[in-house]
Design a protein around this motif. Structure first.
Motif, PDB file in Angstrom:
ATOM      1  N   PHE A  43       0.843  -1.205   0.000  1.00 20.49           N
ATOM      2  CA  PHE A  43       0.000   0.000   0.000  1.00 20.49           C
ATOM      3  C   PHE A  43       0.874   1.250   0.000  1.00 20.49           C
ATOM      4  O   PHE A  43       0.679   2.175  -0.795  1.00 20.49           O
ATOM      5  N   ASN A  44       1.852   1.297   0.904  1.00 18.75           N
ATOM      6  CA  ASN A  44       2.710   2.471   1.014  1.00 18.75           C
ATOM      7  C   ASN A  44       3.540   2.702  -0.243  1.00 18.75           C
ATOM      8  O   ASN A  44       3.714   3.849  -0.677  1.00 18.75           O
ATOM      9  N   ILE A  45       4.046   1.638  -0.845  1.00 19.42           N
ATOM     10  CA  ILE A  45       4.793   1.774  -2.101  1.00 19.42           C
ATOM     11  C   ILE A  45       3.876   2.339  -3.188  1.00 19.42           C
ATOM     12  O   ILE A  45       4.257   3.231  -3.951  1.00 19.42           O
ATOM     13  N   LEU A  46       2.640   1.825  -3.243  1.00 17.35           N
ATOM     14  CA  LEU A  46       1.702   2.308  -4.265  1.00 17.35           C
ATOM     15  C   LEU A  46       1.315   3.767  -4.034  1.00 17.35           C
ATOM     16  O   LEU A  46       1.137   4.519  -4.999  1.00 17.35           O
ATOM     17  N   ILE A  47       1.188   4.177  -2.789  1.00 19.68           N
ATOM     18  CA  ILE A  47       0.913   5.585  -2.500  1.00 19.68           C
ATOM     19  C   ILE A  47       2.054   6.447  -3.039  1.00 19.68           C
ATOM     20  O   ILE A  47       1.817   7.493  -3.662  1.00 19.68           O
ATOM     21  N   ASN A  48       3.286   6.014  -2.817  1.00 21.75           N
ATOM     22  CA  ASN A  48       4.433   6.750  -3.366  1.00 21.75           C
ATOM     23  C   ASN A  48       4.398   6.774  -4.895  1.00 21.75           C
ATOM     24  O   ASN A  48       4.672   7.808  -5.509  1.00 21.75           O
ATOM     25  N   LEU A  49       4.052   5.644  -5.510  1.00 22.92           N
ATOM     26  CA  LEU A  49       4.007   5.587  -6.978  1.00 22.92           C
ATOM     27  C   LEU A  49       2.872   6.440  -7.543  1.00 22.92           C
ATOM     28  O   LEU A  49       2.949   6.887  -8.685  1.00 22.92           O
ATOM     29  N   SER A  50       1.840   6.684  -6.746  1.00 19.00           N
ATOM     30  CA  SER A  50       0.724   7.509  -7.237  1.00 19.00           C
ATOM     31  C   SER A  50       1.146   8.964  -7.426  1.00 19.00           C
ATOM     32  O   SER A  50       0.432   9.730  -8.071  1.00 19.00           O
ATOM     33  N   GLN A  51       2.303   9.328  -6.892  1.00 16.86           N
ATOM     34  CA  GLN A  51       2.839  10.673  -7.135  1.00 16.86           C
ATOM     35  C   GLN A  51       3.438  10.769  -8.541  1.00 16.86           C
ATOM     36  O   GLN A  51       3.558  11.870  -9.088  1.00 16.86           O
ATOM     37  N   LYS A  52       3.765   9.624  -9.106  1.00 19.22           N
ATOM     38  CA  LYS A  52       4.400   9.558 -10.431  1.00 19.22           C
ATOM     39  C   LYS A  52       3.423   9.123 -11.519  1.00 19.22           C
ATOM     40  O   LYS A  52       3.521   9.559 -12.659  1.00 19.22           O
ATOM     41  N   HIS A  53       2.480   8.245 -11.164  1.00 19.00           N
ATOM     42  CA  HIS A  53       1.526   7.672 -12.114  1.00 19.00           C
ATOM     43  C   HIS A  53       0.101   7.922 -11.614  1.00 19.00           C
ATOM     44  O   HIS A  53      -0.128   8.008 -10.416  1.00 19.00           O
ATOM     45  N   SER A  54      -0.815   7.933 -12.546  1.00 20.49           N
ATOM     46  CA  SER A  54      -2.234   8.010 -12.185  1.00 20.49           C
ATOM     47  C   SER A  54      -2.860   6.643 -12.416  1.00 20.49           C
ATOM     48  O   SER A  54      -2.844   6.128 -13.545  1.00 20.49           O
ATOM     49  N   PHE A  55      -3.391   6.047 -11.350  1.00 23.83           N
ATOM     50  CA  PHE A  55      -4.008   4.722 -11.455  1.00 23.83           C
ATOM     51  C   PHE A  55      -4.950   4.520 -10.285  1.00 23.83           C
ATOM     52  O   PHE A  55      -4.706   5.027  -9.196  1.00 23.83           O
ATOM     53  N   PRO A  56      -6.031   3.761 -10.484  1.00 27.51           N
ATOM     54  CA  PRO A  56      -6.878   3.419  -9.349  1.00 27.51           C
ATOM     55  C   PRO A  56      -6.202   2.347  -8.499  1.00 27.51           C
ATOM     56  O   PRO A  56      -5.602   1.415  -9.026  1.00 27.51           O
ATOM     57  N   HIS A  57      -6.297   2.507  -7.197  1.00 27.26           N
ATOM     58  CA  HIS A  57      -5.672   1.592  -6.243  1.00 27.26           C
ATOM     59  C   HIS A  57      -6.732   1.213  -5.218  1.00 27.26           C
ATOM     60  O   HIS A  57      -7.252   2.059  -4.512  1.00 27.26           O
ATOM     61  N   ILE A  58      -7.036  -0.071  -5.162  1.00 30.17           N
ATOM     62  CA  ILE A  58      -8.010  -0.590  -4.205  1.00 30.17           C
ATOM     63  C   ILE A  58      -7.261  -1.497  -3.239  1.00 30.17           C
ATOM     64  O   ILE A  58      -6.570  -2.426  -3.657  1.00 30.17           O
ATOM     65  N   THR A  59      -7.406  -1.229  -1.950  1.00 29.77           N
ATOM     66  CA  THR A  59      -6.728  -2.049  -0.956  1.00 29.77           C
ATOM     67  C   THR A  59      -7.746  -2.940  -0.245  1.00 29.77           C
ATOM     68  O   THR A  59      -8.920  -2.586  -0.141  1.00 29.77           O
ATOM     69  N   GLY A  60      -7.291  -4.113   0.194  1.00 33.25           N
ATOM     70  CA  GLY A  60      -8.177  -5.098   0.814  1.00 33.25           C
ATOM     71  C   GLY A  60      -8.623  -6.148  -0.186  1.00 33.25           C
ATOM     72  O   GLY A  60      -9.716  -6.688  -0.097  1.00 33.25           O
ATOM     73  N   VAL A  61      -7.761  -6.478  -1.146  1.00 38.39           N
ATOM     74  CA  VAL A  61      -8.129  -7.423  -2.198  1.00 38.39           C
ATOM     75  C   VAL A  61      -8.485  -8.785  -1.602  1.00 38.39           C
ATOM     76  O   VAL A  61      -7.914  -9.220  -0.613  1.00 38.39           O
ATOM     77  N   ASN A  62      -9.470  -9.421  -2.211  1.00 33.89           N
ATOM     78  CA  ASN A  62      -9.843 -10.793  -1.863  1.00 33.89           C
ATOM     79  C   ASN A  62     -10.275 -11.492  -3.143  1.00 33.89           C
ATOM     80  O   ASN A  62     -10.369 -10.861  -4.210  1.00 33.89           O
ATOM     81  N   LEU A  63     -10.512 -12.784  -3.069  1.00 31.37           N
ATOM     82  CA  LEU A  63     -10.814 -13.566  -4.264  1.00 31.37           C
ATOM     83  C   LEU A  63     -12.097 -13.115  -4.973  1.00 31.37           C
ATOM     84  O   LEU A  63     -12.073 -12.934  -6.196  1.00 31.37           O
TER      85      LEU A  63
END
Length: 134
Positions: free
Chosen positions: A72-92
């Motif tokens: 999650f934290n890595i993706l938050i950092n990457l969201s400063q560079k890229h625009s993408f939807p990020h959903i946390t709490g993935v399950n099957l």
């Protein structure tokens, strides 16, 4: 086709992909990344960043496992560079739903994310309460 990235701790991302493929078939548009003990987090972040960058034109949805966990934290950092939807709490169930939406040629990324968030509110159930209500 929209790409799906699953980024989790340990082998969870690969296990989710493998389990989903048993139910919905080949998942060529799903890529997995894992934080493993002792891994190089900077190198892993660069790999995820490259994957997101490569897929932005067609669309990409990124899932992580834990709110405020390392992926999650890595993706938050990457969201400063890229625009993408990020959903946390993935399950099957959520992954299967995302895969089904990603295969639709005309589905807009914003629509898919909205539908996934609505679906996620209903994909965890108290089985004991359900049985008791019968």
């Amino acid at each position: 086709m929209i790409k799906i990235i699953i980024f989790t701790h340990g082998g969870l991302s690969g296990a989710l992909k493998e389990s989903a493929s048993m139910l919905v078939g080949t998942l060529d548009n799903v890529e997995c990344f894992s934080v493993m003990p002792g891994c190089d987090l900077d190198a892993l972040s660069e790999q995820v960043s490259a994957s997101i960058s490569k897929s932005q034109e067609d669309g990409v949805i990124v899932f992580s496992d834990l709110f405020f966990g390392t992926p999650f934290n890595i993706l938050i950092n990457l969201s400063q560079k890229h625009s993408f939807p990020h959903i946390t709490g993935v399950n099957l169930p959520l992954l299967i739903e995302a895969v089904n939406y990603s295969r639709q040629e005309d589905a807009a990324l914003e629509y898919i994310v909205k539908e996934l968030m609505e679906f996620s509110e209903d994909c965890i159930k108290d089985a004991g309460a359900f049985i008791a209500s019968l």
